[in-house]
Design an enzyme around this catalytic site. Structure first.
Site, mmCIF file in Angstrom:
data_model
loop_
_atom_site.group_PDB
_atom_site.id
_atom_site.type_symbol
_atom_site.label_atom_id
_atom_site.label_comp_id
_atom_site.label_asym_id
_atom_site.label_seq_id
_atom_site.Cartn_x
_atom_site.Cartn_y
_atom_site.Cartn_z
ATOM 1 C CB SER A 166 -0.957 0.046 1.213
ATOM 2 O OG SER A 166 -1.539 1.128 1.275
ATOM 3 C CE1 TYR A 179 -4.118 -2.514 5.217
ATOM 4 C CE2 TYR A 179 -4.297 -0.043 4.593
ATOM 5 C CZ TYR A 179 -4.240 -1.440 4.320
ATOM 6 O OH TYR A 179 -4.542 -1.817 3.063
HETATM 7 N N1 LIG Z 1 -8.971 -0.751 -1.615
HETATM 8 C C1 LIG Z 1 -7.951 -0.060 -1.709
HETATM 9 O O1 LIG Z 1 -7.863 1.226 -2.086
HETATM 10 C C2 LIG Z 1 -6.641 -0.646 -1.300
HETATM 11 C C3 LIG Z 1 -5.156 0.139 -1.273
HETATM 12 C C4 LIG Z 1 -4.116 -0.347 -0.875
HETATM 13 C C5 LIG Z 1 -4.108 -1.626 -0.596
HETATM 14 N N2 LIG Z 1 -5.403 -2.524 -0.586
HETATM 15 C C6 LIG Z 1 -5.337 -3.959 -0.257
HETATM 16 O O2 LIG Z 1 -5.819 -4.578 -1.327
HETATM 17 C C7 LIG Z 1 -6.387 -5.719 -0.675
HETATM 18 C C8 LIG Z 1 -7.708 -6.137 -0.894
HETATM 19 O O3 LIG Z 1 -8.245 -4.658 -0.676
HETATM 20 P P1 LIG Z 1 -10.065 -4.728 -0.853
HETATM 21 O O4 LIG Z 1 -10.237 -3.224 -0.763
HETATM 22 O O5 LIG Z 1 -10.404 -5.310 -2.005
HETATM 23 O O6 LIG Z 1 -10.458 -5.202 0.434
HETATM 24 P P2 LIG Z 1 -11.902 -5.733 0.590
HETATM 25 O O7 LIG Z 1 -12.212 -5.671 2.221
HETATM 26 O O8 LIG Z 1 -12.825 -5.609 -0.066
HETATM 27 O O9 LIG Z 1 -11.510 -7.538 0.548
HETATM 28 C C9 LIG Z 1 -10.861 -8.214 1.420
HETATM 29 C C10 LIG Z 1 -11.181 -9.658 1.531
HETATM 30 O O10 LIG Z 1 -10.464 -10.423 2.418
HETATM 31 C C11 LIG Z 1 -11.291 -11.326 3.101
HETATM 32 N N3 LIG Z 1 -10.514 -11.836 4.294
HETATM 33 C C12 LIG Z 1 -10.677 -11.074 5.606
HETATM 34 N N4 LIG Z 1 -10.022 -11.789 6.232
HETATM 35 C C13 LIG Z 1 -9.811 -13.056 5.909
HETATM 36 C C14 LIG Z 1 -9.086 -14.190 6.391
HETATM 37 N N5 LIG Z 1 -8.752 -14.355 7.506
HETATM 38 N N6 LIG Z 1 -9.043 -15.329 5.360
HETATM 39 C C15 LIG Z 1 -9.505 -15.172 4.274
HETATM 40 N N7 LIG Z 1 -10.015 -13.973 3.613
HETATM 41 C C16 LIG Z 1 -10.114 -12.896 4.456
HETATM 42 C C17 LIG Z 1 -12.556 -10.620 3.216
HETATM 43 O O11 LIG Z 1 -13.848 -11.275 3.551
HETATM 44 C C18 LIG Z 1 -12.716 -9.880 2.012
HETATM 45 O O12 LIG Z 1 -13.352 -10.407 1.032
HETATM 46 C C19 LIG Z 1 -5.899 -5.826 0.930
HETATM 47 O O13 LIG Z 1 -4.889 -6.409 1.182
HETATM 48 C C20 LIG Z 1 -5.786 -4.187 0.915
HETATM 49 O O14 LIG Z 1 -5.101 -3.967 2.289
HETATM 50 C C21 LIG Z 1 -6.384 -1.863 -0.746
#
Ligand SMILES: NC(=O)c1ccc[n+]([C@@H]2O[C@H](COP(=O)([O-])OP(=O)(O)OC[C@H]3O[C@@H](n4cnc5c(N)ncnc54)[C@H](O)[C@@H]3O)[C@@H](O)[C@H]2O)c1
Length: 284
Positions: A166, A179
């Site tokens: 991130s 985080y």
């Molecule tokens: N959305 C953004 O702008 C953004 C930016 C930078 C990084 N990220 C990273 O990208 C990745 C995905 O982000 P997102 O926004 O799609 O998140 P999201 O919350 O939509 O999806 C995360 C998924 O992980 C699953 N999850 C949670 N705990 C779990 C576990 N113990 N075992 C298995 N599955 C589990 C959840 O059920 C969910 O479906 C993450 O690593 C997040 O930190 C997101």
């Protein structure tokens, strides 16, 4: 269907995506399937993973959903065996499960005199279990699936692990110390794994998404009349290219590039920022 911007052909490959029931990773799962991969969608939320697997199959792709807790080593190993039996040994692991938690988030950006007594969650009120939850989900939740699935990659050429870091791994964003630290650990681990697996045909990289406008965060970024919120103003002022990213094109392009064994064959151990210059800009 979006075009595969760099013509990455993943035909015959088995790709495993954790967190595939979520916003970004469901999209990555679709993109990998459209590039020809057989995709295993893993999530704690089996229903969500199943919904996206069904959508891939409806598009003509090959996909299967699995309930998996990335924090449970035995469960990761059991799912890895099931995926191998169903779709073949894993060629690509995309470690997408991750995220923040409100218990590890301060209410305010800056600590001020009086905050200890005030009705605000300051640094001193951060919850130990919330901090541990965030560290575990992002770091341990990347390490355990890697142990389970990289075993199937050892000795087979052209395998890839892709982690999700991130912007806050470079410089922490305000309010989210756990985080930010956890994602810094993911970037660091990406380098460690790349070195460790460099002799056995596994490349390990990460992407670091900047700011992307999606349906999910639209209300935070834009007022009902379409004008930008104060937060949007700050983000865009700190993004030299002056706009949000297009997740469908610009994130997926980076994913397909890093997984492309022709275009990126000598790239391992990098965390690629996809951020319009946000991480390069000092603000002056
Ligand atoms: N959305 C953004 O702008 C953004 C930016 C930078 C990084 N990220 C990273 O990208 C990745 C995905 O982000 P997102 O926004 O799609 O998140 P999201 O919350 O939509 O999806 C995360 C998924 O992980 C699953 N999850 C949670 N705990 C779990 C576990 N113990 N075992 C298995 N599955 C589990 C959840 O059920 C969910 O479906 C993450 O690593 C997040 O930190 C997101």
């Amino acid at each position: 269907m979006e075009k595969n911007v760099i013509n990455t052909d993943l035909s015959g490959k088995t790709a495993v995506v954790t967190g595939a029931g979520g916003v970004l990773c469901s999209y990555f799962a679709k993109v990998l399937a459209r590039a020809g991969a057989k995709v295993a969608l893993l999530d704690l939320n089996e229903e969500a993973a199943q919904k996206f697997a069904d959508e891939i199959v409806a598009e003509g792709g090959v996909a299967k959903a699995y309930k998996c807790n990335v924090l449970d080593k035995d469960n990761c190993y059991a799912v890895a065996e099931a995926v191998c039996n169903d779709l073949g040994p894993c060629d690509i692991l995309l470690n997408g499960a991750g995220g923040n938690n409100p218990r590890a988030t301060t209410d305010k950006e800056y600590f001020e005199n009086g905050d200890i007594e005030a009705d605000t969650k300051s640094f001193f009120d951060l919850d130990k279990s919330g901090v541990e939850f965030v560290f575990n989900l992002n770091f341990v939740g990347t390490l355990l699936p890697t142990q389970a699935f990289a075993r199937q990659m050892v000795g087979r050429e052209g395998c890839n692990i892709l982690n999700i870091s991130s912007m806050n791994a470079y410089t922490p964003l305000t309010k989210i110390p756990a985080y930010s630290g956890a994602k810094a650990a993911v970037s660091n681990f990406t380098q460690w794994l790349a070195v460790h697996f460099s002799k056995v045909g596994i490349r390990v990289n990460a992407i670091a998404p900047g700011f992307f406008a999606t349906k999910q965060n639209a209300a935070l970024l834009f007022n009902p009349d379409g004008t930008p919120t104060a937060r949007t103003g700050k983000i865009l002022a700190a993004t030299p290219m002056g706009r949000f990213g297009d997740s469908e094109k610009e994130l997926c392009g980076a994913v397909l590039f890093l997984l492309n064994n022709d275009a990126a064959s000598f790239i391992t151990g990098v965390t690629l920022p996809i951020d319009g210059g946000f991480s390069a800009y000092s603000g002056v």
